[in-house]
Write a protein that holds these residues in place. Structure first.
Motif, mmCIF file in Angstrom:
data_model
loop_
_atom_site.group_PDB
_atom_site.id
_atom_site.type_symbol
_atom_site.label_atom_id
_atom_site.label_comp_id
_atom_site.label_asym_id
_atom_site.label_seq_id
_atom_site.Cartn_x
_atom_site.Cartn_y
_atom_site.Cartn_z
ATOM 1 N N GLY A 1 0.812 -1.217 0.000
ATOM 2 C CA GLY A 1 0.000 0.000 0.000
ATOM 3 C C GLY A 1 0.838 1.257 0.000
ATOM 4 N N ARG A 2 1.920 1.265 0.803
ATOM 5 C CA ARG A 2 2.797 2.446 0.823
ATOM 6 C C ARG A 2 3.471 2.656 -0.519
ATOM 7 N N VAL A 3 3.918 1.568 -1.145
ATOM 8 C CA VAL A 3 4.568 1.667 -2.457
ATOM 9 C C VAL A 3 3.613 2.265 -3.484
ATOM 10 N N ARG A 4 2.344 1.912 -3.363
ATOM 11 C CA ARG A 4 1.349 2.372 -4.341
ATOM 12 C C ARG A 4 0.689 3.687 -3.943
ATOM 13 N N GLY A 5 1.113 4.257 -2.841
ATOM 14 C CA GLY A 5 0.578 5.561 -2.447
ATOM 15 C C GLY A 5 -0.678 5.503 -1.616
ATOM 16 N N GLY A 6 -0.910 4.365 -0.944
ATOM 17 C CA GLY A 6 -2.071 4.244 -0.068
ATOM 18 C C GLY A 6 -3.123 3.305 -0.620
ATOM 19 N N TYR A 7 -4.096 2.959 0.241
ATOM 20 C CA TYR A 7 -5.184 2.072 -0.182
ATOM 21 C C TYR A 7 -6.401 2.312 0.690
ATOM 22 N N ASP A 8 -7.526 1.833 0.211
ATOM 23 C CA ASP A 8 -8.796 1.977 0.915
ATOM 24 C C ASP A 8 -8.891 0.844 1.944
ATOM 25 N N ALA A 9 -8.689 1.170 3.219
ATOM 26 C CA ALA A 9 -8.650 0.152 4.264
ATOM 27 C C ALA A 9 -9.985 -0.592 4.381
ATOM 28 N N ALA A 10 -11.092 0.108 4.206
ATOM 29 C CA ALA A 10 -12.404 -0.538 4.302
ATOM 30 C C ALA A 10 -12.582 -1.562 3.184
ATOM 31 N N TYR A 11 -12.144 -1.202 1.980
ATOM 32 C CA TYR A 11 -12.240 -2.141 0.854
ATOM 33 C C TYR A 11 -11.371 -3.364 1.107
ATOM 34 N N VAL A 12 -10.169 -3.169 1.622
ATOM 35 C CA VAL A 12 -9.277 -4.291 1.914
ATOM 36 C C VAL A 12 -9.895 -5.198 2.971
ATOM 37 N N ARG A 13 -10.530 -4.624 3.989
ATOM 38 C CA ARG A 13 -11.184 -5.448 5.014
ATOM 39 C C ARG A 13 -12.284 -6.308 4.406
ATOM 40 N N ARG A 14 -13.031 -5.740 3.456
ATOM 41 C CA ARG A 14 -14.090 -6.530 2.805
ATOM 42 C C ARG A 14 -13.482 -7.679 1.991
ATOM 43 N N LEU A 15 -12.372 -7.393 1.300
ATOM 44 C CA LEU A 15 -11.702 -8.451 0.542
ATOM 45 C C LEU A 15 -11.179 -9.549 1.467
ATOM 46 N N VAL A 16 -10.576 -9.142 2.582
ATOM 47 C CA VAL A 16 -10.042 -10.114 3.546
ATOM 48 C C VAL A 16 -11.153 -11.031 4.045
ATOM 49 N N GLU A 17 -12.301 -10.449 4.328
ATOM 50 C CA GLU A 17 -13.436 -11.247 4.817
ATOM 51 C C GLU A 17 -13.915 -12.225 3.759
ATOM 52 N N ARG A 18 -14.010 -11.757 2.519
ATOM 53 C CA ARG A 18 -14.505 -12.631 1.459
ATOM 54 C C ARG A 18 -13.505 -13.729 1.111
ATOM 55 N N LEU A 19 -12.229 -13.409 1.204
ATOM 56 C CA LEU A 19 -11.192 -14.395 0.912
ATOM 57 C C LEU A 19 -10.890 -15.284 2.118
ATOM 58 N N GLN A 20 -11.495 -14.973 3.252
ATOM 59 C CA GLN A 20 -11.304 -15.764 4.477
ATOM 60 C C GLN A 20 -9.815 -15.915 4.791
ATOM 61 N N LEU A 21 -9.157 -14.772 4.927
ATOM 62 C CA LEU A 21 -7.711 -14.736 5.096
ATOM 63 C C LEU A 21 -7.359 -14.105 6.438
ATOM 64 N N ASP A 22 -6.472 -14.737 7.186
ATOM 65 C CA ASP A 22 -6.013 -14.213 8.475
ATOM 66 C C ASP A 22 -4.712 -13.452 8.254
ATOM 67 N N LEU A 23 -4.788 -12.124 8.299
ATOM 68 C CA LEU A 23 -3.616 -11.293 8.025
ATOM 69 C C LEU A 23 -2.653 -11.226 9.203
ATOM 70 N N LYS A 24 -3.038 -11.783 10.347
ATOM 71 C CA LYS A 24 -2.136 -11.733 11.502
ATOM 72 C C LYS A 24 -1.016 -12.771 11.396
ATOM 73 N N LEU A 25 -1.222 -13.800 10.577
ATOM 74 C CA LEU A 25 -0.224 -14.861 10.432
ATOM 75 C C LEU A 25 0.926 -14.403 9.542
ATOM 76 N N ARG A 26 2.104 -14.970 9.789
ATOM 77 C CA ARG A 26 3.246 -14.718 8.907
ATOM 78 C C ARG A 26 3.086 -15.532 7.632
ATOM 79 N N VAL A 27 3.649 -15.008 6.563
ATOM 80 C CA VAL A 27 3.502 -15.643 5.260
ATOM 81 C C VAL A 27 4.004 -17.084 5.301
#
Length: 303
Positions: free
Chosen positions: A105-131
């Motif tokens: 997001g920083r490289v691209r100049g920012g992002y819509d946090a609300a939109y990312v949260r919706r994507l995370v929910e739909r993709l059922q992804l836990d962002l707290k885990l390490r890759v």
């Protein structure tokens, strides 16, 4: 409006065994708002094409333009407008999913946090885990999230559903249709025919670096043949095997007990007349799959 255009785009690699033509004079046009499928077996030249679009490698001859800009000369400006998912995804293993999102997001100049949260929910992804703790499917989902998070005008996706379970593949299809409704364009490279059949408007077929055809999915699936399965009672099916093979439009006749399976490329009337003396228990008609259609069109080509 053409979003992607190529003109005699070619790539030749020099190896110890000589020159290998990975892409041979590709002429292609992808229109705004399309979900465009790019099909071919592994090694056909699909990934080479994508790397040329993104200026990761340079063409031997020819050129590509994206949004009317030269894919090589204007690559920096173009990357701001493109979301990319590579076939071989290498992410920062020691970062958490959230840290990857923040960095990109920083490289691209920012992002819509609300939109990312919706994507995370739909993709059922836990962002707290390490890759490094992610399964291959979750790494793929993180790659999709990174490609989608800035709502780019053009998505270039290389084998996007590798490792995704069937339910998540449906979520992916929904996300692509939503992008299309918003006027964005999707270029989707795949060797999975069912994937492109589900969501693509048009598809290009690549084989051994050469473009074989560009067709609308609706035209490809309007096939000139069907598979017919007939179950009979009190009939000498072995005798009928030879008789049916002589019926106009019938081919590929196989017999299994009281069941006959055949390919019908014409009207039903000659087949029904050939079966008029038989007791038909059941008759099932199936349209060919996209894979079967492609094998019909291109399966016996060697170039």
């Amino acid at each position: 409006m053409a979003i992607i255009e190529t003109e005699n785009l070619s790539k030749v690699y020099t190896t110890g065994d000589g020159a290998v033509r990975a892409l041979d004079n590709l002429n292609l046009s992808v229109q705004q708002g399309e979900i465009f499928g790019y099909l071919g077996p592994n090694g056909a030249g699909k990934t080479t094409t994508i790397r040329l679009f993104l200026d990761l490698i340079r063409p031997t001859t020819g050129r590509a333009t994206i949004f009317g800009l030269d894919a090589q000369a204007d690559s920096v400006a173009l990357h701001r407008r493109i979301g990319f998912l590579p076939g071989e995804l290498n992410l920062w293993r020691n970062l958490t999913g959230q840290e990857v999102v923040n960095f990109v997001g920083r490289v691209r100049g920012g992002y819509d946090a609300a939109y990312v949260r919706r994507l995370v929910e739909r993709l059922q992804l836990d962002l707290k885990l390490r890759v490094r703790a992610y399964s291959s499917g979750n790494r793929r989902k993180l790659g999709l999230l990174v490609a989608l998070m800035n709502q780019p005008e053009l998505l270039i996706l290389d084998e996007p559903t590798n490792g995704l379970d069937p339910l998540m593949q449906q979520t992916f299809n929904d996300l692509m249709r939503e992008a299309q409704r918003e006027g964005r364009t999707v270029f989707l490279s795949s060797h999975v025919l069912s994937e492109v059949q589900a969501i693509c408007d048009r598809v290009a077929v690549l084989r051994a670096g050469r473009l074989q055809a560009v067709e609308r999915i609706s035209d490809l699936t309007r096939a000139e043949f069907r598979w017919v399965t007939v179950r009979l009672r009190d009939t000498d099916t072995a005798r009928l095997d030879t008789a049916l093979a002589a019926v106009p439009g019938v081919s590929d006749v196989t017999v299994n007990g009281d069941t006959i399976r055949l390919r019908l490329g014409g009207d039903f009337d000659p087949l029904l007349r050939a079966l008029s003396d038989c007791y038909v228990v059941d008759l099932h008609v199936r349209e060919p799959s996209l894979e079967e259609i492609f094998l019909t069109f291109y399966g016996d080509r060697t170039d």
